[in-house]
Motif scaffolding. Structure first.
Motif, PDB file in Angstrom:
ATOM      1  N   TYR A  90       0.840  -1.203   0.000  1.00  0.00           N
ATOM      2  CA  TYR A  90       0.000   0.000   0.000  1.00  0.00           C
ATOM      3  C   TYR A  90       0.876   1.254   0.000  1.00  0.00           C
ATOM      4  O   TYR A  90       1.928   1.287   0.662  1.00  0.00           O
ATOM      5  CB  TYR A  90      -0.917   0.004   1.211  1.00  0.00           C
ATOM      6  CG  TYR A  90      -2.016  -1.030   1.138  1.00  0.00           C
ATOM      7  CD1 TYR A  90      -3.228  -0.739   0.501  1.00  0.00           C
ATOM      8  CD2 TYR A  90      -1.848  -2.296   1.684  1.00  0.00           C
ATOM      9  CE1 TYR A  90      -4.240  -1.695   0.437  1.00  0.00           C
ATOM     10  CE2 TYR A  90      -2.851  -3.246   1.610  1.00  0.00           C
ATOM     11  CZ  TYR A  90      -4.051  -2.933   0.982  1.00  0.00           C
ATOM     12  OH  TYR A  90      -5.038  -3.882   0.895  1.00  0.00           O
ATOM     13  N   PRO A  91       0.475   2.305  -0.719  1.00  0.00           N
ATOM     14  CA  PRO A  91       1.278   3.550  -0.723  1.00  0.00           C
ATOM     15  C   PRO A  91       1.250   4.244   0.629  1.00  0.00           C
ATOM     16  O   PRO A  91       0.228   4.251   1.323  1.00  0.00           O
ATOM     17  CB  PRO A  91       0.582   4.399  -1.800  1.00  0.00           C
ATOM     18  CG  PRO A  91      -0.819   3.852  -1.891  1.00  0.00           C
ATOM     19  CD  PRO A  91      -0.724   2.400  -1.576  1.00  0.00           C
ATOM     20  N   ARG A 120       0.910  -3.749  13.557  1.00  0.00           N
ATOM     21  CA  ARG A 120       1.068  -2.299  13.629  1.00  0.00           C
ATOM     22  C   ARG A 120       1.686  -1.809  12.323  1.00  0.00           C
ATOM     23  O   ARG A 120       2.742  -2.291  11.905  1.00  0.00           O
ATOM     24  CB  ARG A 120       1.948  -1.909  14.810  1.00  0.00           C
ATOM     25  CG  ARG A 120       1.270  -2.200  16.144  1.00  0.00           C
ATOM     26  CD  ARG A 120       2.011  -1.610  17.308  1.00  0.00           C
ATOM     27  NE  ARG A 120       1.316  -1.892  18.551  1.00  0.00           N
ATOM     28  CZ  ARG A 120       1.741  -1.526  19.756  1.00  0.00           C
ATOM     29  NH1 ARG A 120       2.879  -0.856  19.858  1.00  0.00           N
ATOM     30  NH2 ARG A 120       1.053  -1.815  20.843  1.00  0.00           N
ATOM     31  N   VAL A 121       1.022  -0.841  11.713  1.00  0.00           N
ATOM     32  CA  VAL A 121       1.443  -0.289  10.424  1.00  0.00           C
ATOM     33  C   VAL A 121       1.785   1.179  10.636  1.00  0.00           C
ATOM     34  O   VAL A 121       0.935   1.973  11.062  1.00  0.00           O
ATOM     35  CB  VAL A 121       0.331  -0.441   9.362  1.00  0.00           C
ATOM     36  CG1 VAL A 121       0.801   0.102   8.021  1.00  0.00           C
ATOM     37  CG2 VAL A 121      -0.094  -1.898   9.231  1.00  0.00           C
ATOM     38  N   LYS A 174       2.310  11.651   3.569  1.00  0.00           N
ATOM     39  CA  LYS A 174       1.754  10.903   2.448  1.00  0.00           C
ATOM     40  C   LYS A 174       0.286  10.516   2.660  1.00  0.00           C
ATOM     41  O   LYS A 174      -0.453  10.334   1.691  1.00  0.00           O
ATOM     42  CB  LYS A 174       2.588   9.641   2.201  1.00  0.00           C
ATOM     43  CG  LYS A 174       4.036   9.934   1.834  1.00  0.00           C
ATOM     44  CD  LYS A 174       4.827   8.666   1.656  1.00  0.00           C
ATOM     45  CE  LYS A 174       6.287   8.985   1.304  1.00  0.00           C
ATOM     46  NZ  LYS A 174       7.099   7.764   1.152  1.00  0.00           N
ATOM     47  N   ILE A 175      -0.130  10.350   3.904  1.00  0.00           N
ATOM     48  CA  ILE A 175      -1.497   9.915   4.213  1.00  0.00           C
ATOM     49  C   ILE A 175      -2.046  10.823   5.318  1.00  0.00           C
ATOM     50  O   ILE A 175      -1.353  11.095   6.315  1.00  0.00           O
ATOM     51  CB  ILE A 175      -1.522   8.438   4.662  1.00  0.00           C
ATOM     52  CG1 ILE A 175      -1.078   7.527   3.518  1.00  0.00           C
ATOM     53  CG2 ILE A 175      -2.903   8.024   5.148  1.00  0.00           C
ATOM     54  CD1 ILE A 175      -1.045   6.054   3.875  1.00  0.00           C
ATOM     55  N   LEU A 209      -7.210   2.886   5.191  1.00  0.00           N
ATOM     56  CA  LEU A 209      -6.101   1.941   5.028  1.00  0.00           C
ATOM     57  C   LEU A 209      -6.220   0.779   5.998  1.00  0.00           C
ATOM     58  O   LEU A 209      -5.996  -0.380   5.630  1.00  0.00           O
ATOM     59  CB  LEU A 209      -4.760   2.664   5.237  1.00  0.00           C
ATOM     60  CG  LEU A 209      -3.503   1.810   5.120  1.00  0.00           C
ATOM     61  CD1 LEU A 209      -3.370   1.233   3.719  1.00  0.00           C
ATOM     62  CD2 LEU A 209      -2.261   2.627   5.462  1.00  0.00           C
ATOM     63  N   SER A 210      -6.591   1.056   7.242  1.00  0.00           N
ATOM     64  CA  SER A 210      -6.744  -0.002   8.235  1.00  0.00           C
ATOM     65  C   SER A 210      -7.803  -0.999   7.802  1.00  0.00           C
ATOM     66  O   SER A 210      -7.609  -2.223   7.899  1.00  0.00           O
ATOM     67  CB  SER A 210      -7.107   0.618   9.585  1.00  0.00           C
ATOM     68  OG  SER A 210      -7.331  -0.394  10.546  1.00  0.00           O
ATOM     69  N   ALA A 211      -8.925  -0.503   7.278  1.00  0.00           N
ATOM     70  CA  ALA A 211      -9.998  -1.398   6.846  1.00  0.00           C
ATOM     71  C   ALA A 211      -9.567  -2.232   5.634  1.00  0.00           C
ATOM     72  O   ALA A 211      -9.862  -3.431   5.545  1.00  0.00           O
ATOM     73  CB  ALA A 211     -11.252  -0.582   6.520  1.00  0.00           C
TER      74      ALA A 211
END
Length: 514
Positions: A449-450, A465-466, A472-473, A481-483
């Protein structure tokens, strides 16, 4: 006055006469002296001439005698040469006469041999006639022609020879199989007995001992900020519970656990524990661990006597210390395989150094930095080819799990020794390996993912954990993104229970006062 003048004139005249007389006398004396000198010179010239003449005669006589001596010697040599030439002519004449006699004898022998050949030919023709008559009689008696009888005899002999040969071949093959199995078992048993092995058990947790609960509180920090900073920097789950004087570091990656342990040790020793200091210490410890990896690889190659490896290959060997294969420490497995290969190659009369080198490098594909979607044996072979290892070494690495064809005897030796090292009791645990692979896949999945910078699987894979880049986000995209990550994990992975996905986005402002 006139008298004086006369006197002067007389004096002058007298002086002139005296001078003339003196000149005449002097000239006479000089002439007589010159004649004496000439006579004396002529006498000396005669003496010198006679002396030189005598010396010339002596030299002439000397050269004449030497010349006569040389002429005599040459005449003697000529006489000797003439005598030798005459002897050779006589010898050649004798040899020629002997050759002529031998030729005459050979001609006589050839004539006699021709006569004998004619006699033998006549006897052979007579014998053929006799044999033909006997064959006709035998054909009449047996009712078979000679060709048919010959064919029957040949067929019977062929069948008998084929039966005997098959029996002999079967006996040899059975004996060879028995001897081969016996020798193979003997070599394998001797190899295993000569290489000491130890069971290696890999854990997924490390216990960090502390002096008091006060230190535990400082590690936690205000509202848990220190622990969050440690977990974000190291990717290790830090469990602080009621266990006295102990903190548990949990991660499937041994390198991360080691970095977290050393970082905690330095922070506790220094006493300054806050997020900025934590990040600084973790960065330093990562560098130290990298240096230790290189040193471990270098010591391993020195201990095994494997020389001339590329620096990147030495680093990959050092990384094996912090990796496991089905619960078995990868570096210990590589060392053990290398020693087994060397012993087995020696027993078979092969190059033990090449075998040890191939055994040490056979699993480097498991610790590759790139980790592409390739089997580790093929990846290890490509890495070895990249760093100019010999073709037989590369083939042994790539073929030890039968992904490619084996081209040399090193390949089956490495395959056998890899199996020996991994198959012994207590060496490996399949469940641990599958668990670690699942956590690796879980960490790699969100990287597509970007905006994703780092990912950490903690709590035995129950939480992911990301960490994303704040530039960027934005906050709203983190929820999306989490979903998306949760849905992708649910669709593509198999796991027990549920996995919690936590996306962390931080904004930092950094300035320097100069």
């Amino acid at each position: 006055m006139d008298n004086i003048l006369i006197i002067v004139i007389v004096a002058i005249v007298a002086l002139a006469i005296g001078a003339a007389i003196a000149f005449v006398i002097n000239n006479t004396l000089l002439k007589s002296r010159a004649e004496d000198i000439v006579k004396k010179a002529e006498d000396e010239a005669k003496v010198i001439f006679e002396k030189k003449n005598l010396e010339a005669r002596e030299k002439y006589n000397k050269y004449k005698s030497e010349f006569e001596t040389q002429v005599n010697q040459r005449n003697q040599k000529l006489l000797q040469s003439e005598q030798r030439a005459k002897q050779r002519e006589e010898q050649l004449a004798r040899q020629q006469s002997e050759l002529q006699r031998a030729k005459q004898s050979a001609d006589q022998s050839r004539e006699a041999l021709d006569k004998q050949k004619q006699a033998v030919e006549e006897q052979r023709r007579e014998l053929d006639k006799v044999i033909l008559r006997q064959q006709e009689q035998l054909e009449t008696i047996s009712g078979l022609s000679a060709a048919e009888a010959k064919e029957q005899l040949i067929n019977s002999l062929k069948d008998e020879a084929r039966t005997n040969a098959m029996s002999y071949v079967n006996d040899i093959m059975e004996e060879a199989k028995m001897n081969a199995n016996k020798e193979a078992k003997k070599i394998v048993i001797q190899t295993i007995q000569r290489v000491a092995s130890e069971a290696a058990i890999e854990n997924s947790v490390t216990v960090f001992n502390i002096d008091s609960d006060e230190v535990k509180g400082r590690i936690i920090g205000r509202e848990g900020r220190n622990i969050r900073a440690l977990e974000a920097a190291t990717g290790v789950e830090i469990i602080v519970d009621d266990t006295p004087e102990a903190i548990v570091l949990s991660s499937f990656d041994p390198v991360r656990r080691e970095i977290a342990r050393l970082s905690l040790h330095q922070l506790v020793t220094d006493g300054r524990i806050h997020p900025a200091r934590i990040e600084e210490v973790v960065a330093k410890v990562k560098k130290q661990v990298e240096e230790e990896i290189v040193e471990t690889g270098r010591r391993t190659t020195i201990d095994l006597g494997v020389h001339g490896l590329h620096a990147d290959l030495i680093r990959l060997i050092g990384k094996m210390k912090y990796r496991s294969s089905y619960g078995q420490n990868l570096l210990q497995h590589a060392r053990e395989t290398a020693n087994l290969c060397a012993v087995m190659a020696s027993e078979l009369g092969l190059n033990s150094k090449k075998a040890k080198r191939a055994g040490l490098l056979h699993d480097i594909g498991k610790v590759s930095d790139e980790e592409p979607e390739l089997p580790h044996a093929i990846l290890g072979m490509k890495i070895a080819e990249k760093y100019k290892e010999k073709p037989e070494i590369c083939n042994a690495i790539g073929a030890h799990h039968d992904e490619i064809e084996m081209e040399t005897l090193l390949a089956p030796i490495v395959q056998a020794c890899d199996a020996i090292s991994g198959a012994r009791p207590g060496a490996r645990r399949e469940i641990v390996e599958a668990y670690i692979k699942r956590l690796n896949d879980l960490e790699k999945l969100p990287l597509s993912y970007p905006g994703v910078i780092k990912t950490y699987a903690i709590q035995a894979g129950r939480e992911l954990r990301v960490i994303v880049g704040a530039d960027k986000i934005d906050d709203k995209q983190t929820e999306t993104l989490s979903a998306e990550i949760a849905k992708k994990i649910q669709d593509e992975m198999t796991y027990p229970g549920q996995v919690k996905i936590t996306v962390i986005r931080e904004t930092r402002a950094v300035s320097f006062a100069k």
